[in-house]
Design an enzyme around this catalytic site. Structure first.
Site, short mmCIF file in Angstrom:
data_model
loop_
_atom_site.label_atom_id
_atom_site.label_comp_id
_atom_site.label_asym_id
_atom_site.label_seq_id
_atom_site.Cartn_x
_atom_site.Cartn_y
_atom_site.Cartn_z
N GLN A 151 1.76 5.93 -4.75
CA GLN A 151 2.07 6.35 -3.38
C GLN A 151 3.54 6.09 -3.02
OE1 GLN A 151 0.59 4.07 -0.12
NE2 GLN A 151 0.76 5.75 1.35
N TYR B 35 -6.33 -9.59 -3.86
CA TYR B 35 -5.05 -8.89 -3.64
C TYR B 35 -4.05 -9.86 -3.00
CZ TYR B 35 -1.91 -5.26 -1.73
OH TYR B 35 -0.84 -4.49 -1.40
N1 SER Z 1 -1.91 -0.96 2.04
C1 SER Z 1 -2.37 -2.11 1.34
C2 SER Z 1 -3.85 -2.14 1.23
O1 SER Z 1 -4.50 -1.68 2.15
C3 SER Z 1 -1.92 -3.36 2.02
O2 SER Z 1 -0.76 -3.81 1.45
O3 SER Z 1 -4.35 -2.63 0.28
#
Ligand code: SER
Length: 315
Positions: free
Chosen positions: A12, A141
């Site tokens: 992206q 994450y």
């Molecule tokens: N856009 C990312 C996510 O939603 C956040 O850093 O994982």
């Protein structure tokens, strides 16, 4: 930045960043790399190499062959995918980052990698989240992003590598879709508003998160990387944001152009829990003071541009 290597270049951020950098620095100066080839403009408007970021030896070879002085490391799994495959996410996000930092150390390259609002957790102040605050994320994450911030600071302190990073909010764009993120719903809403006149949100009404239009994110990366290091008190990573929205706010903005747009809800508990663990609105004062961060797009400007560009692509 003179000769730049980008990993995850067809994702992206990468697919628009590579084109933006090629306009600024020259097509031959930006080496795009990704694990797979696609018909994306980033792969065909200048040098492109296939690269799995888990393969550090190949990364070093490519960086050496092209004599790069800057590495922009974008390849990573986003939050929802990481929650579904936590071990893979840890291995890929940290393994890729470690390889990219090692190549930077070996060749003396400047280094950028994105951090995220995901680097915060439920114990972080939610409104006006300060630059320096509690970072105890509860997602894989987020764990990889905090560890990444620390590792980048370590490479700066220990080896003098010029590492810099931004805590990006949800990034909104029309060229390449995001994949596996929690904030992706905003992009989906624009696409479905045009295609179907309605959208079913997996994020609940009233859940506010930071967002930014991709052109502002690209500009922020360039500005940060070109900033005078003497002005940087922080490095890994700066809070940046352009707006704080919930699904209804975005829908209201879309209705200025598509008055009958209908927003429904079918909340996904996994992504809702991730969203609830993140801040509502970051304080980006440090970025403004230390390197002049100043986003151009607010929600209204972003909605207009997204709908114009998407309708051009859909027809
Ligand atoms: N856009 C990312 C996510 O939603 C956040 O850093 O994982």
């Amino acid at each position: 930045m003179k000769k730049i290597l980008v990993t995850g270049a067809l994702g992206q951020i990468g697919s628009e960043l590579v084109c933006h950098l090629r306009r600024l620095y020259g097509a031959a100066q930006v080496v795009a790399t990704d694990i797979r080839l696609s018909d994306n403009a980033a792969a065909h408007s200048g040098p492109f190499e296939l690269l799995d970021v888990m393969d550090g030896a190949s990364m070093l070879e490519i960086a050496k062959a092209h004599q790069v002085d800057t590495i922009l490391h974008l390849a990573a799994l986003l939050s929802a995918t990481a929650e579904a495959k936590p071990l893979l996410a840890w291995n890929l996000n940290m393994g890729g980052l470690t390889n990219a930092l090692e190549v930077s150390r070996e060749l003396g390259c400047s280094f950028f990698t994105p951090s995220s609002i995901g680097a915060f957790g439920p114990g972080t102040p939610k409104k006006g989240t300060p630059q320096d605050t509690v970072q105890r994320p509860v997602t894989m994450y987020g764990v990889s992003k905090v560890a990444g911030e620390l590792l980048c600071d370590y490479y700066h302190q220990k080896y003098g590598i010029d590492t810099r990073s931004l805590r990006f909010p949800g990034l909104i764009s029309y060229m390449a879709p995001p994949g596996g993120g929690t904030t992706d719903y905003v992009v989906d809403m624009y696409v479905e508003a045009l295609a179907k006149g309605q959208y079913t949100s997996y994020i609940a009404e009233g859940t506010f998160l930071d967002m930014m239009y991709l052109p502002d994110a690209l500009e922020a990366i360039v500005k940060l990387m070109e900033a005078d290091p003497a002005r940087l008190r922080h490095r890994n990573a700066f809070n940046v944001t352009a707006m704080s929205v919930d699904p209804e706010t975005v829908a209201t903005s879309i209705r200025r152009y598509i008055p009958d747009f209908v927003l429904n809800y079918h909340v996904d508990p996994v992504r809702q829990a991730i969203a609830e663990s993140w801040p509502n609105s970051l304080d980006s004062t440090a970025a403004t003071q230390e390197w002049g961060f100043s986003p151009v797009y607010d929600l209204g400007g972003m909605t207009k541009d997204m709908l114009e560009n998407l309708s051009g692509r859909l027809t």
